[in-house]
Enzyme design. Sequence first.
Site, short mmCIF file in Angstrom:
data_model
loop_
_atom_site.label_atom_id
_atom_site.label_comp_id
_atom_site.label_asym_id
_atom_site.label_seq_id
_atom_site.Cartn_x
_atom_site.Cartn_y
_atom_site.Cartn_z
N ASP A 1 -0.04 42.97 27.91
CA ASP A 1 -0.35 41.09 27.75
C ASP A 1 -1.53 40.49 28.34
O ASP A 1 -1.72 40.97 29.37
CB ASP A 1 0.96 40.66 28.85
CG ASP A 1 2.21 40.82 27.94
OD1 ASP A 1 2.51 39.52 26.89
OD2 ASP A 1 3.20 41.04 28.23
N MET B 1 -3.12 35.66 25.57
CA MET B 1 -2.55 34.70 26.40
C MET B 1 -4.26 34.12 27.44
O MET B 1 -4.28 33.57 28.12
CB MET B 1 -0.94 34.80 27.31
CG MET B 1 -0.32 34.72 26.75
SD MET B 1 0.91 35.50 27.84
CE MET B 1 0.69 37.43 27.41
N MET C 1 7.37 32.80 21.88
CA MET C 1 7.76 32.74 23.05
C MET C 1 8.88 32.19 23.68
O MET C 1 9.58 31.27 22.85
CB MET C 1 6.98 32.32 24.09
CG MET C 1 5.65 33.11 23.99
SD MET C 1 5.21 34.33 24.40
CE MET C 1 5.87 34.62 26.16
C1 DX5 Z 1 5.16 36.98 29.29
C2 DX5 Z 1 4.67 38.45 28.98
C3 DX5 Z 1 6.36 38.79 28.59
C4 DX5 Z 1 6.41 39.13 29.63
C5 DX5 Z 1 8.47 39.73 28.96
O1 DX5 Z 1 4.33 36.00 29.69
O2 DX5 Z 1 4.25 37.28 27.17
O3 DX5 Z 1 5.56 40.19 27.07
O4 DX5 Z 1 6.22 40.94 29.40
O5 DX5 Z 1 8.58 40.12 30.35
P1 DX5 Z 1 10.26 40.02 30.41
O6 DX5 Z 1 10.89 41.12 29.20
O7 DX5 Z 1 10.91 40.35 31.69
O8 DX5 Z 1 10.24 38.39 30.10
ZN ZN Z 2 3.79 39.34 26.18
#
Ligand code: DX5
Ligand code: ZN
Length: 217
Positions: A35, A68, A137
């Site tokens: 990420d 992101m 998402m």
């Molecule tokens: C959030 C990230 C995710 C995050 C997910 O913006 O894109 O990849 O690491 O974390 P969990 O599985 O803890 O919701």
């Molecule tokens: Zn992610």
Amino acid sequence: MKTLISPSLLSADFLHLDKDIEMINNSESDYIHMDVMDGIFVPNISFGFPVLNAVGKACTKPMDVHYMIVHPELYIQQTADAGAAIMSVHIETCTHLHRTIQQIKQAGMKAGVVLNPSTPICQLEDIITEVDLVLLMSVNPGFGGQTFIENTIGKVKRLRELIARTGSSAIIEIDGGVQAETAPRLVEAGADMLVSGSYIFKSANPIQTIHDLKALG
Ligand code: DX5
Ligand code: ZN
């Protein structure tokens, strides 16, 4: 197809990344999810190329990079050079999404498009046949450990219909709040690939947790 699992490095122990990479290498995971955040598109900053380059060398699982950031198109070649297998960009950040998708593929990576929870499936209508992957998402991007947004289940079904109707070969990846209760329902709705961060890394036995997610179907 068996569910593809992509553990999110965001929940790893950053002081001892080598240990968590070793765990992922020894697990049944299919990818490692990375990420990258810029503090502008999302209200958080994570890591960039020093980490991508190092993990790319040490991890035996292909890197699934989730940008992101604003202007992800500026970093396509660097992402390919880091060894990424998948590069996913948010639809909300790409003015020229079609061009960006073509450039990602030309750089030798699979191209993914990511939708925020409030972005409707209909926005994919004219790009769905071009992408290798759609990442939905299921939390607002920026942080691990958030609560799953229920509307995602219906969204997976609507995306599955769009893929069937258009003959697209895109796979469906889900990111955010994936755990024991939400994962089976996502797979049932049509998800092909699950990202999971806090659920895997905070569990007593991450390798077993990955195995259990993988065994869903
Ligand atoms: C959030 C990230 C995710 C995050 C997910 O913006 O894109 O990849 O690491 O974390 P969990 O599985 O803890 O919701
Ligand atoms: Zn992610």
